[in-house]
Design a protein around this motif. Structure first.
Motif, PDB file in Angstrom:
ATOM      1  N   PHE A   3      33.676  46.815  44.000  1.00 21.53           N
ATOM      2  CA  PHE A   3      33.558  45.475  43.439  1.00 21.53           C
ATOM      3  C   PHE A   3      34.913  44.771  43.469  1.00 21.53           C
ATOM      4  O   PHE A   3      35.953  45.382  43.235  1.00 21.53           O
ATOM      5  N   LYS A   4      34.897  43.489  43.739  1.00 20.58           N
ATOM      6  CA  LYS A   4      36.110  42.679  43.727  1.00 20.58           C
ATOM      7  C   LYS A   4      36.601  42.537  42.291  1.00 20.58           C
ATOM      8  O   LYS A   4      35.818  42.250  41.382  1.00 20.58           O
ATOM      9  N   VAL A   5      37.894  42.769  42.077  1.00 22.01           N
ATOM     10  CA  VAL A   5      38.485  42.664  40.742  1.00 22.01           C
ATOM     11  C   VAL A   5      39.486  41.509  40.737  1.00 22.01           C
ATOM     12  O   VAL A   5      40.333  41.395  41.624  1.00 22.01           O
ATOM     13  N   PHE A   6      39.377  40.643  39.715  1.00 25.61           N
ATOM     14  CA  PHE A   6      40.283  39.505  39.585  1.00 25.61           C
ATOM     15  C   PHE A   6      41.128  39.676  38.331  1.00 25.61           C
ATOM     16  O   PHE A   6      40.590  39.900  37.236  1.00 25.61           O
ATOM     17  N   VAL A   7      42.432  39.581  38.482  1.00 25.36           N
ATOM     18  CA  VAL A   7      43.355  39.671  37.348  1.00 25.36           C
ATOM     19  C   VAL A   7      44.342  38.516  37.465  1.00 25.36           C
ATOM     20  O   VAL A   7      44.983  38.339  38.506  1.00 25.36           O
ATOM     21  N   GLU A   8      44.449  37.734  36.405  1.00 24.05           N
ATOM     22  CA  GLU A   8      45.389  36.610  36.399  1.00 24.05           C
ATOM     23  C   GLU A   8      46.113  36.605  35.051  1.00 24.05           C
ATOM     24  O   GLU A   8      45.520  36.259  34.020  1.00 24.05           O
ATOM     25  N   PRO A   9      47.394  37.016  35.025  1.00 23.18           N
ATOM     26  CA  PRO A   9      48.150  37.053  33.765  1.00 23.18           C
ATOM     27  C   PRO A   9      48.156  35.699  33.059  1.00 23.18           C
ATOM     28  O   PRO A   9      48.307  34.657  33.702  1.00 23.18           O
ATOM     29  N   GLY A  10      47.958  35.745  31.745  1.00 23.16           N
ATOM     30  CA  GLY A  10      48.020  34.516  30.961  1.00 23.16           C
ATOM     31  C   GLY A  10      46.704  33.795  30.818  1.00 23.16           C
ATOM     32  O   GLY A  10      46.619  32.798  30.093  1.00 23.16           O
TER      33      GLY A  10
END
Length: 227
Positions: A3-10
Motif C-alpha cells: 500500500f502507498k504510504v503518505f507522510v507529511e511532517p506538520g
C-alpha cells in the motif's frame, strides 16, 4: 504490504486523508475512507464513501464493516443538513470519542446540545457563526422547543462561543493542501494484489512470530487464486 504510504511532517493525518480523498475523487476515482471517525462524514460525496464498523444488530457479527455513503447520510439526517455542514453540527454537539467539547462553559455546563438539537440549529441557521449571531433570539425556544435555556445563554458567553469555534477547528478537515509529497497518480493508489500483500507482510510478520496471521493470509491468497 504494497500500500502507498503518505507522510507529511506538520500535517494532521485527517487532513492528509481529506486532501487525498478529494483529489482522487476529482480524478474520477471511487474513494473509500476506512475510519469510524465522525469527522470524515463532511467529505461524503458521489465518489467518496466511508467504511466503518457495522452497527450491532441481529445477525451482525463483530468485525463486520458497513459502507456508508452520501445517500445514507442524507437518509439518516432526513436531508436536514448536508455532509459539508456536519462539521458545524459537531461544533455544537461535540464528539466525546474524539475529545471535541462542543458548546460548553465551566460556569454553566450545557447538557442540551445533542446531535438532534445541533442538526435542528444548523438546518435553521446554516452555519455555526449564524447560530452564534442568533443566539439571543426567542425562536430557539419557540421554534425548536429547546427546553434548556442555558443552551442559548452559553452561546452568548465568550467561553461558550470560544468552545464552539475551537470544536469546529478540531473537526474541520482541510482538503486544499499543497504539500508536494501528496501529489500522486491514480496508479499509485491502486489496491495491491493478494500476492503483493503476502510478500510485503511475510518477513515482518515472521520476525514478530505472528504465525497464525501468516497462515490466515496464506489462506486468503489461496482463495484469491482460486477465484
Amino acid at each position: 504490504m504494497g500500500f502507498k504510504v503518505f507522510v507529511e511532517p506538520g500535517l494532521e493525518a485527517d487532513d492528509v486523508v481529506g486532501a487525498l480523498a478529494t483529489s482522487s475523487a476529482r480524478q474520477g476515482m471511487l474513494v473509500t475512507i476506512a475510519s469510524s471517525d465522525k469527522d470524515f462524514q463532511q467529505l461524503l460525496g458521489p465518489l467518496i464513501r466511508i467504511a466503518k464498523p457495522a452497527k450491532k444488530t441481529i445477525g451482525v457479527q463483530n468485525g463486520q464493516v458497513a459502507i456508508y455513503t452520501e445517500s445514507d447520510f442524507r437518509e439518516e439526517f432526513q436531508d436536514a443538513v448536508t455532509p459539508l455542514q456536519f462539521k458545524d453540527v459537531l461544533a455544537l454537539a461535540g464528539d466525546s470519542s474524539d475529545n471535541v467539547p462542543g458548546v460548553s462553559a465551566a460556569a454553566m455546563p450545557v447538557k442540551g446540545v445533542g446531535i438532534k438539537t445541533a442538526i435542528q440549529l444548523i438546518s435553521l441557521y446554516g452555519t455555526l457563526e449564524n447560530v452564534i449571531s442568533h443566539a439571543s433570539e426567542l425562536t430557539w425556544l419557540a421554534v425548536l422547543q429547546i427546553k434548556r435555556k442555558n443552551v442559548r445563554e452559553t452561546l452568548q458567553t465568550e467561553e461558550g462561543i470560544a468552545s464552539a469555534r475551537l470544536s469546529k477547528q478540531l473537526v474541520d478537515i482541510q482538503t486544499d493542501l499543497a504539500a508536494p509529497s501528496l501529489a500522486t497518480s491514480m496508479s499509485d493508489l491502486e489496491i495491491p494484489s493478494a500476492q503483493q500483500m503476502l510478500q510485503g507482510a511475510y518477513e515482518p510478520w515472521l520476525q514478530l512470530e505472528l504465525k497464525s496471521l501468516i497462515t490466515q493470509l496464506k489462506d486468503k491468497v489461496s482463495l484469491f487464486r482460486a477465484g
